[in-house]
Design a protein around this motif. Structure first.
Motif, PDB file in Angstrom:
ATOM      1  N   THR A  23       0.821  -1.209   0.000  1.00  0.00           N
ATOM      2  CA  THR A  23       0.000   0.000   0.000  1.00  0.00           C
ATOM      3  C   THR A  23       0.856   1.261   0.000  1.00  0.00           C
ATOM      4  O   THR A  23       0.572   2.215  -0.728  1.00  0.00           O
ATOM      5  N   CYS A  51      -6.782  -0.562   3.225  1.00  0.00           N
ATOM      6  CA  CYS A  51      -5.594  -1.420   3.287  1.00  0.00           C
ATOM      7  C   CYS A  51      -4.722  -1.072   4.492  1.00  0.00           C
ATOM      8  O   CYS A  51      -4.198  -1.979   5.170  1.00  0.00           O
ATOM      9  N   VAL A 173      -4.575  -7.278  -0.662  1.00  0.00           N
ATOM     10  CA  VAL A 173      -4.958  -6.047  -1.368  1.00  0.00           C
ATOM     11  C   VAL A 173      -5.916  -6.372  -2.507  1.00  0.00           C
ATOM     12  O   VAL A 173      -6.910  -5.668  -2.721  1.00  0.00           O
TER      13      VAL A 173
END
Length: 290
Positions: A23, A51, A173
């Motif tokens: 991220t 995230c 993710v």
């Protein structure tokens, strides 16, 4: 020896760090471009907030597992007030740094905090990448430093656990992506991220092969290898869970997407990839404790 709580700590700490690393790197790259639209920025902001929140939550659970394994969790502060030159002390400070940085990023992205400037978030994201890489690698070093267990005292384990953590982080993710509004605006970014996942899976496969090869030639690891690969031991879990679910299946899907230039959203495959990472740690730890 290493109990169930430690195994969960190794997995949650590695996977959480993988989510945060992916991220933060994505955010640095995304905000470094000048061609992004306002709609893309809003969509990515929603994805980034979720995230960071998930990564921070995983690290909190990892810390909880570590405390429960101590037997006397109320004395955890001794790890920081009386540190020693040990891998455990190093890991404790890496985990603490990861919690502080990810907690700041989660709060600043999930809550309305106009007082926090973009420069501060950027600095935090750079720090997040550094401590996340340290956390992912440490989960393997923690195991590899146990010299009394030949199977664990393997130079390939830090790389294996690091790539496995990064792969699980990428898959996490991918599980979040479909539930973000306007995510189709970021299709180019997600396609690039799938190619990164393909590369990580290839590196993880090489690390796994190196781990097995090194253990196979070590006579002191013979008993552990019989449990890890034998039919009466953990062989089925290792072949199906680790090799099949954690590597072969996601690797085949990512390779197909790269060659066909098609974008597929196969959430079960990403979920199996994450489960495969958890099974990897159980197999390696349990087969070494025979």
């Amino acid at each position: 020896m290493l109990g169930t709580f430690v195994i969960l700590y190794l997995f949650l700490g590695g996977c959480g760090a993988g989510v945060l690393c992916v991220t933060a790197l994505w955010s640095l790259a995304f905000h470094g471009t000048t061609s992004r639209s306002q709609a893309q920025t809003e969509s990515f902001g929603a994805l980034k907030a979720r995230c960071y929140g998930i990564g921070f939550a995983m690290l909190c659970l990892a810390a909880l597992c570590l405390l429960l394994d101590l037997g006397r969790p109320e004395l955890f502060f001794l790890l920081f007030t009386r540190p020693t030159w040990s891998i455990l002390s190093f890991g404790s400070f890496v985990l603490l740094a990861s919690l502080l940085v990810s907690g700041f990023l989660a709060a600043s992205n999930m809550l309305y905090m106009p007082s926090i400037r973009a420069a501060a978030r950027k600095i935090a994201e750079v720090a997040c990448v550094v401590v996340s890489i340290g956390m992912m690698t440490y989960t393997g070093i923690y195991v590899a430093c146990v010299e009394a267990v030949a199977l664990w005292n393997n130079l390939a384990i830090p790389a294996l656990f690091a790539f496995s953590s990064l792969s699980a982080g990428l898959s996490t993710v991918f599980l979040v992506v479909p539930f973000v509004q306007g995510i189709q605006l970021l299709e180019g970014w997600t396609t690039a991220l799938h190619r990164v996942h393909l590369g990580v899976l290839c590196l993880e496969s090489v690390a796994l092969a190196a781990f097995v090869a090194a253990a196979a030639v070590d006579p002191f690891a013979e008993g552990s290898m019989r449990i890890l690969l034998g039919g009466e031991g953990l062989g089925a879990w290792f072949l199906v869970g680790v090799v099949g679910m954690g590597l072969a299946l996601p690797l085949g899907v990512e390779a197909f997407m790269a060659l066909s230039k098609r974008s597929l959203r196969l959430l079960p495959v990403d979920a199996l990839c994450i489960v495969g990472g958890l099974i990897l740690r159980f197999c390696v730890v349990w087969s070494g404790m025979h």
